[in-house]
Design a protein around this motif. Structure first.
Motif, PDB file in Angstrom:
ATOM      1  N   LEU A  37       2.897  13.490 -10.009  1.00  0.00           N
ATOM      2  CA  LEU A  37       2.751  12.665 -10.373  1.00  0.00           C
ATOM      3  C   LEU A  37       2.173  11.644  -9.625  1.00  0.00           C
ATOM      4  O   LEU A  37       2.073  11.148 -10.437  1.00  0.00           O
ATOM      5  N   GLY A  38       2.219  11.999  -8.254  1.00  0.00           N
ATOM      6  CA  GLY A  38       2.377  11.289  -7.387  1.00  0.00           C
ATOM      7  C   GLY A  38       0.780  11.099  -7.178  1.00  0.00           C
ATOM      8  O   GLY A  38       0.016  10.089  -7.294  1.00  0.00           O
ATOM      9  N   MET A  39       0.137  12.472  -7.577  1.00  0.00           N
ATOM     10  CA  MET A  39      -1.250  12.492  -7.096  1.00  0.00           C
ATOM     11  C   MET A  39      -2.098  11.874  -8.391  1.00  0.00           C
ATOM     12  O   MET A  39      -2.966  11.655  -8.139  1.00  0.00           O
ATOM     13  N   LEU A  40      -1.397  11.987  -9.627  1.00  0.00           N
ATOM     14  CA  LEU A  40      -1.622  11.039 -10.735  1.00  0.00           C
ATOM     15  C   LEU A  40      -1.826   9.684  -9.757  1.00  0.00           C
ATOM     16  O   LEU A  40      -2.556   9.124 -10.088  1.00  0.00           O
ATOM     17  N   VAL A  41      -1.739   8.713  -9.404  1.00  0.00           N
ATOM     18  CA  VAL A  41      -1.623   7.569  -9.178  1.00  0.00           C
ATOM     19  C   VAL A  41      -2.016   7.594  -8.545  1.00  0.00           C
ATOM     20  O   VAL A  41      -3.341   6.648  -8.380  1.00  0.00           O
ATOM     21  N   GLY A  93      -1.325   5.884   4.119  1.00  0.00           N
ATOM     22  CA  GLY A  93      -2.353   4.994   3.336  1.00  0.00           C
ATOM     23  C   GLY A  93      -2.291   3.443   4.406  1.00  0.00           C
ATOM     24  O   GLY A  93      -3.613   3.296   3.957  1.00  0.00           O
ATOM     25  N   LEU A  94      -2.299   3.869   5.517  1.00  0.00           N
ATOM     26  CA  LEU A  94      -2.721   2.667   6.763  1.00  0.00           C
ATOM     27  C   LEU A  94      -3.972   3.554   6.965  1.00  0.00           C
ATOM     28  O   LEU A  94      -4.762   2.692   7.110  1.00  0.00           O
ATOM     29  N   TRP A  95      -3.907   4.704   7.292  1.00  0.00           N
ATOM     30  CA  TRP A  95      -5.478   4.653   7.514  1.00  0.00           C
ATOM     31  C   TRP A  95      -5.740   4.270   6.305  1.00  0.00           C
ATOM     32  O   TRP A  95      -7.492   3.682   6.582  1.00  0.00           O
ATOM     33  N   VAL A  96      -6.736   5.010   5.540  1.00  0.00           N
ATOM     34  CA  VAL A  96      -6.776   4.626   4.291  1.00  0.00           C
ATOM     35  C   VAL A  96      -7.203   3.608   3.975  1.00  0.00           C
ATOM     36  O   VAL A  96      -9.037   2.509   3.511  1.00  0.00           O
ATOM     37  N   ALA A  97      -6.243   2.654   3.956  1.00  0.00           N
ATOM     38  CA  ALA A  97      -6.374   1.472   3.706  1.00  0.00           C
ATOM     39  C   ALA A  97      -6.476   0.123   4.446  1.00  0.00           C
ATOM     40  O   ALA A  97      -7.371  -0.981   3.839  1.00  0.00           O
ATOM     41  N   GLY A 248       0.792   2.198  -1.505  1.00  0.00           N
ATOM     42  CA  GLY A 248       2.260   2.284  -2.071  1.00  0.00           C
ATOM     43  C   GLY A 248       1.863   3.098  -2.702  1.00  0.00           C
ATOM     44  O   GLY A 248       2.769   3.949  -3.110  1.00  0.00           O
ATOM     45  N   ALA A 249       0.949   3.939  -3.712  1.00  0.00           N
ATOM     46  CA  ALA A 249       0.568   4.915  -3.791  1.00  0.00           C
ATOM     47  C   ALA A 249       0.497   6.407  -3.032  1.00  0.00           C
ATOM     48  O   ALA A 249       1.354   7.125  -3.669  1.00  0.00           O
TER      49      ALA A 249
END
Length: 297
Positions: A37-41, A93-97, A248-249
């Motif tokens: 479900l998390g991977m979906l987002v 998220g911080l590494w990616v975004a 957030g994802a």
């Protein structure tokens, strides 16, 4: 899939499609479904997370070590696990975004690091001693009036697509989706009522799925998920906070993976060193086979 099930039904003299085996299969896959479900987002926004399996192993090890020590009450263990999910989600998220590191590279590093930390903490041994309060989330069965309420709610949710019958082009799809939904509810009702009830991991997964479905359809954040995955440049021009959406994802999948680790440890009563191996591949496969794909352009 039906053909495969029929083959196993014949090979096992009907045991494969028995109520007990169906419940066991669904309970086992609820761990993958929760992470999926998390991977979906994450995938819907054009990203990926390869660290979920290793993080589940790390989180399960920490949970088992806290439970075996008995120094803190079980609810603190749950809060620590969920807090770890938030921290790991922010880290990825911080590494990616923010830093622009490709998600494959960033989360691959997390996969290796989290597995190493988990093995260092456990010494490569299975950690046991899970208390009964936490095992409730992995072993308990919902029965009686509570089960009937859940099944009634499932029937109502399965009938919701019929609201689209007013649109001529949506009639066939609405009828098909409703029919499949009612069939799934019928199988679930038969298996739970004829066996021991509805396992707690399945109930938690279905509840999270229902909430996430509503959020993706009716909340601004959920609509932004589709906007970021559909066309990131257009979404940025429209004022969608791209970085915040991505972070957030990853926080969401971190929290759901932590919840899955609680269910995993509660079901097994221990945290083996191989916990979470290939979970990332199973979760990604579940999302892709289920029909989701990144649409970023």
């Amino acid at each position: 899939m039906v053909l495969v099930w029929l083959i196993f039904f014949v090979l096992t003299d009907g045991v494969f499609l028995s109520d007990r085996n169906i419940i066991n299969l669904i309970r086992q896959t609820s761990i993958t479904a929760m992470v999926g479900l998390g991977m979906l987002v994450v995938i819907a926004q054009g990203e990926i997370d390869l660290s979920v399996g290793s993080f589940l192993g790390l989180c399960a090890t920490v949970i088992a070590m806290m439970e075996s020590s008995g120094a803190l009450p079980p609810f603190v263990t749950v809060l620590v696990a969920l807090g770890m999910g938030v921290v790991v989600g922010l880290w990825n998220g911080l590494w990616v975004a923010k830093l622009g590191i490709p998600a494959f590279v960033a989360t691959l590093g997390g996969m290796l690091a989290f597995r190493g930390i988990s093995l260092a903490l456990s010494g490569g041994r299975t950690v046991s001693g899970i208390r009964v309060q936490l095992r409730f989330l992995g072993e308990a069965f919902i029965t009686g009036p509570a089960l009937w309420v859940i099944l009634a709610a499932a029937v109502i949710l399965a009938l919701l697509p019929l609201r689209r019958m007013i649109e001529p082009q949506q009639k066939r799809r609405a009828v098909t989706v409703t029919g499949l939904g009612l069939a799934a509810v019928a199988v679930l009702a038969w298996a739970t009522l004829s066996y021991r009830g509805l396992p707690m991991p399945i109930a938690l997964t279905l509840a999270v799925a229902a909430v996430l479905d509503w959020v993706l359809r009716h909340v601004v954040w959920g609509r932004h998920v589709y906007a970021v995955g559909g066309n990131r440049i257009a979404a940025r021009i429209a004022g969608v906070p791209i970085e915040r959406q991505i972070v957030g994802a990853y926080v969401l999948i971190g929290v759901l993976t932590a919840l899955a680790s609680i269910m995993f440890v509660g079901r097994l009563g221990a945290a083996p060193p191989e916990a979470g191996y290939f979970l990332e591949l199973n979760a990604i496969s579940a999302v892709v086979i289920g029909g989701s794909e990144p649409l970023r352009r």
